[in-house]
Design a protein around this motif. Sequence first.
Motif, short mmCIF file in Angstrom:
data_model
loop_
_atom_site.label_atom_id
_atom_site.label_comp_id
_atom_site.label_asym_id
_atom_site.label_seq_id
_atom_site.Cartn_x
_atom_site.Cartn_y
_atom_site.Cartn_z
N ARG A 23 95.37 6.49 34.52
CA ARG A 23 95.20 5.69 33.23
C ARG A 23 93.91 4.87 33.44
O ARG A 23 93.24 4.60 32.35
CB ARG A 23 96.37 4.59 33.10
N LYS A 24 93.39 4.26 34.42
CA LYS A 24 92.29 3.46 34.69
C LYS A 24 91.00 4.36 34.42
O LYS A 24 90.09 3.68 33.98
CB LYS A 24 92.04 3.00 36.09
N LYS A 25 91.20 5.67 34.74
CA LYS A 25 89.92 6.46 34.32
C LYS A 25 89.84 6.98 32.82
O LYS A 25 88.78 7.17 32.55
CB LYS A 25 90.17 7.95 35.29
N ALA A 26 90.80 6.90 32.16
CA ALA A 26 90.95 7.31 30.80
C ALA A 26 90.35 6.21 29.80
O ALA A 26 90.72 5.08 30.23
CB ALA A 26 92.24 7.73 30.35
N LEU A 27 89.65 6.52 28.88
CA LEU A 27 89.24 5.63 27.89
C LEU A 27 90.35 5.39 26.87
O LEU A 27 90.11 4.31 26.13
CB LEU A 27 87.92 6.10 27.08
N SER A 28 91.22 6.10 26.58
CA SER A 28 92.33 5.96 25.73
C SER A 28 93.64 6.52 25.98
O SER A 28 93.68 7.43 27.03
CB SER A 28 92.01 6.48 24.24
N ALA A 29 94.72 6.15 25.47
CA ALA A 29 96.04 6.79 25.88
C ALA A 29 96.10 8.10 25.73
O ALA A 29 96.62 8.94 26.36
CB ALA A 29 97.18 5.84 25.07
N ARG A 30 95.45 8.64 24.46
CA ARG A 30 95.26 9.93 24.29
C ARG A 30 94.57 10.62 25.35
O ARG A 30 94.95 11.74 25.86
CB ARG A 30 94.52 10.02 22.89
N GLU A 31 93.55 10.25 25.81
CA GLU A 31 92.83 10.82 26.93
C GLU A 31 93.79 10.97 28.16
O GLU A 31 93.65 11.80 28.88
CB GLU A 31 91.52 10.19 27.31
N TRP A 32 94.40 9.84 28.50
CA TRP A 32 95.15 9.79 29.64
C TRP A 32 96.19 10.92 29.72
O TRP A 32 96.49 11.72 30.53
CB TRP A 32 95.72 8.34 29.76
N LYS A 33 96.90 11.08 28.59
CA LYS A 33 97.76 12.03 28.43
C LYS A 33 97.40 13.47 28.53
O LYS A 33 98.00 14.40 29.03
CB LYS A 33 98.76 11.92 26.94
N PHE A 34 96.14 13.80 27.71
CA PHE A 34 95.49 14.64 27.85
C PHE A 34 95.17 15.18 29.55
O PHE A 34 95.34 16.17 30.01
CB PHE A 34 94.22 14.88 27.24
N ARG A 35 94.70 14.07 30.37
CA ARG A 35 94.39 14.06 31.65
C ARG A 35 95.75 14.67 32.52
O ARG A 35 95.89 15.37 33.60
CB ARG A 35 93.76 13.09 32.18
N LEU A 36 96.72 13.80 32.24
CA LEU A 36 97.96 14.17 32.81
C LEU A 36 98.57 15.67 32.48
O LEU A 36 99.08 16.14 33.77
CB LEU A 36 99.04 13.12 32.44
N ALA A 37 98.36 16.10 31.37
CA ALA A 37 98.68 17.41 31.13
C ALA A 37 97.96 18.31 31.90
O ALA A 37 98.53 19.42 32.37
CB ALA A 37 98.39 17.77 29.58
N GLY A 38 96.91 18.28 32.54
CA GLY A 38 96.10 18.97 33.37
C GLY A 38 96.73 19.02 34.79
O GLY A 38 96.46 20.03 35.43
N TYR A 39 97.37 17.92 35.00
CA TYR A 39 98.15 17.93 36.37
C TYR A 39 99.59 18.37 36.12
O TYR A 39 100.39 18.42 37.26
CB TYR A 39 98.25 16.59 36.99
N GLY A 40 100.08 18.85 34.91
CA GLY A 40 101.51 19.26 34.68
C GLY A 40 102.28 18.38 34.44
O GLY A 40 103.61 18.39 34.43
N TYR A 41 101.97 17.17 33.87
CA TYR A 41 102.99 15.91 33.69
C TYR A 41 102.69 15.79 32.14
O TYR A 41 101.68 15.99 31.38
CB TYR A 41 102.36 14.52 34.26
N GLY A 42 103.67 15.09 31.54
CA GLY A 42 103.75 14.76 30.26
C GLY A 42 104.31 13.29 30.13
O GLY A 42 105.15 13.03 30.76
N ILE A 43 104.10 12.63 28.77
CA ILE A 43 104.80 11.56 28.46
C ILE A 43 105.28 11.66 27.16
O ILE A 43 104.45 12.11 26.31
CB ILE A 43 103.49 10.35 28.38
N ARG A 44 106.38 11.43 27.20
CA ARG A 44 107.34 11.40 25.80
C ARG A 44 107.98 10.12 25.42
O ARG A 44 108.37 9.33 26.49
CB ARG A 44 108.36 12.36 25.92
N GLU A 45 107.77 9.72 24.59
CA GLU A 45 108.39 8.38 24.09
C GLU A 45 109.46 8.43 23.03
O GLU A 45 109.80 9.39 22.48
CB GLU A 45 107.13 7.47 22.98
#
Length: 69
Positions: A23-45
């Motif tokens: 999250r610290k590396k990402a500029l936005s929440a959208r980018e953070w979720k995209f980065r996590l998807a690359g590692y196989g994780y997702g965030i669902r609300e």
Amino acid sequence: MEHVLISDTLLDAPLLDFLRDERKKALSAREWKFRLAGYGYGIREDNGRCIVTQLRDGATLGLLPVNFH
């Protein structure tokens, strides 16, 4: 949309640290979720809670703490 009962389990410390670092590396929440998807994780609300899942099989890993940044 299917609703699933989720326990109030918080994530284990190593995964939480990983999510925080990404999250610290990402500029936005959208980018953070995209980065996590690359590692196989997702965030669902769901009802104002953020639930971490595995994209591979949709398994729920736990909840993000309310004060997570």
